[in-house]
Design an enzyme around this catalytic site. Structure first.
Site, PDB file in Angstrom:
ATOM      1  CG  HIS A   1      -2.036   1.045   1.095  1.00  0.00           C
ATOM      2  ND1 HIS A   1      -2.083   1.950   0.304  1.00  0.00           N
ATOM      3  CD2 HIS A   1      -3.201   0.856   1.774  1.00  0.00           C
ATOM      4  CE1 HIS A   1      -3.210   2.497   0.424  1.00  0.00           C
ATOM      5  NE2 HIS A   1      -3.916   2.033   1.507  1.00  0.00           N
TER       6      HIS A   1
ATOM      7  CG  HIS B   1      -5.927   6.337  -0.740  1.00  0.00           C
ATOM      8  ND1 HIS B   1      -6.580   5.065  -0.931  1.00  0.00           N
ATOM      9  CD2 HIS B   1      -6.335   7.263  -1.809  1.00  0.00           C
ATOM     10  CE1 HIS B   1      -7.453   5.286  -1.814  1.00  0.00           C
ATOM     11  NE2 HIS B   1      -7.292   6.569  -2.523  1.00  0.00           N
TER      12      HIS B   1
ATOM     13  CE1 TYR C   1      -4.161   5.679   6.097  1.00  0.00           C
ATOM     14  CE2 TYR C   1      -4.386   5.273   3.733  1.00  0.00           C
ATOM     15  CZ  TYR C   1      -4.902   5.469   5.133  1.00  0.00           C
ATOM     16  OH  TYR C   1      -6.234   5.527   5.313  1.00  0.00           O
TER      17      TYR C   1
END
Length: 403
Positions: free
Chosen positions: A183, A186, A188
């Site tokens: 990931h 977004h 993070y």
């Protein structure tokens, strides 16, 4: 009933890594807060993933999963850092495989948007590439908790890469996952490193594009060697302004930043280390919400011109249901694009069959996305079926550890 999508590329097989999927529909990552209190996968999660694997050859991507305690923390989010977590996830991956489907583990590291209170409770600092807060409110929350954000040291960055990510990757394979998705979207932590708005370091991990992208590429290289590039994927969101990201308003344009990252990934593919897929968040969404059509900026076409492998595109592909004009255009435009669904996969466990046959989609209930009980989680039936349950009883049913 309207015409289904059976005759589109959506229902043609596609090779992803060393596996072949029967169709090009994926269950995109959906955070649901239904793990046990110690971050072990729960009985509720077992049914949830098993139900969505019901059409053989479907790719499921797990909800974002913590790779270590310092990568969080939020309550009731699953982890993959210890043996108990591995055993819990193994029951879920076994259930998915029993249905003939495949599953990826999405690795999550929150960085500056972690919970300062929960981190402090575990004796952990709120960490980030640079000591900047997402918002004034997040600053107040962190300071009230006595856990102000601080920048990571280079030594800590190395430890996160070579200990946290490596351990989680080994655990994921031992837990039976077919793929690992990094990931890096977004807002993070990995996204925080990539973008100048959140990375103003002056050492080996900040400044130039090459240095801002270094942590991401080091992780990719390490895990390619650890589990195999064909089992590895990454998620990017070049246009998301979620959680303080500035996208096209940043000091370096996202096309510049992400072209470098994607080009480096393609270089590795050219040298025999082809990732399983590249996951892209479309500019029509920010986090879990849609962007007003008038406010949509940018396109991911630049990524598709650089990356030659399989692509998973996600982001409000149901806005024009049941016509699905954009979906048809994207999936039929080449022979390598998969489409990810999240919100409508929540409320339609048989989504693949519904799309294939043109059945009506059950609306999702946003207010129940992040509840910590079973109501609105495992209470959506297949098309034409009814589930008998007591809503009040399901609201009282909390997650129980699988181990």
């Amino acid at each position: 009933m309207t015409a289904g999508l059976e005759q589109t590329n959506l229902f043609k097989p596609i090779t992803v890594g060393k596996h072949t999927l029967d169709q090009r529909i994926a269950f995109a990552p959906t955070t649901r807060f239904r793990a046990a209190d110690d971050h072990t996968p729960s009985d509720l999660m077992l049914q949830y993933y098993s139900d969505r694997a019901q059409t053989p050859g479907t790719l499921l991507i797990s909800e974002a999963t913590f790779i270590s305690p310092r990568s969080g923390l939020y309550p009731n989010i699953p982890g993959i850092w210890n043996e108990k977590h591995v055993q819990g996830w193994k029951k879920i991956t076994d259930a998915v495989h029993a249905k003939g489907s495949l599953i990826a583990s999405q690795f999550w590291f929150l960085g500056r948007v972690g919970s300062p209170e929960l981190l402090k409770k575990h004796g952990l600092d709120l960490i980030s590439p640079s000591p900047f807060y997402e918002s004034e409110q997040s600053k107040k929350t962190a300071e009230a908790a006595g856990n102000p954000v601080r920048a990571l040291t280079e030594e800590e960055i190395k430890s996160i890469i070579y200990e946290d990510y490596k351990n989680a990757a080994i655990n994921a394979i031992n837990a039976g996952f077919d793929y690992v998705e990094i990931h890096s979207a977004h807002g993070y932590m990995l996204d925080q490193f990539l973008q100048p708005a959140t990375n103003q370091r002056t050492d080996s991990y900040g400044g130039s594009i090459e240095k801002r992208a270094r942590i991401v590429l080091e992780i990719i290289d390490l895990l390619s060697d650890t589990i195999g590039a064909e089992k590895l994927a990454i998620r990017l969101s070049p246009w998301a302004k979620f959680q303080g990201m500035k996208a096209e308003k940043d000091s370096v344009h996202p096309v510049t930043t992400f072209s470098y990252v994607v080009n480096e990934l393609q270089k590795r593919a050219n040298n025999g280390k082809q990732l399983a897929y590249l996951s892209l968040v479309e500019p029509r969404v920010q986090g879990g919400s849609d962007v007003n059509s008038a406010d949509v900026v940018g396109s991911n076409e630049f990524v598709k011109s650089l990356w030659k492998g399989a692509i998973l595109q996600s982001g409000n592909y149901t806005y024009d249901s049941p016509e699905f004009k954009l979906l048809k255009s994207d999936v039929n435009g080449d022979n390598r694009t998969m489409i990810g669904f999240s919100r409508y996969f929540i409320s339609n466990p048989d989504l693949v069959e519904r799309l294939k046959k043109g059945h009506e989609l059950t609306p999702y209930v946003r207010s129940l996305f992040y509840a910590t009980h079973n109501y609105g989680y495992n209470t959506f039936p297949n098309y034409g079926k009814e589930l008998q349950y007591d809503p009040q009883a399901e609201e009282k049913r909390r997650p129980v550890s699988l181990v």
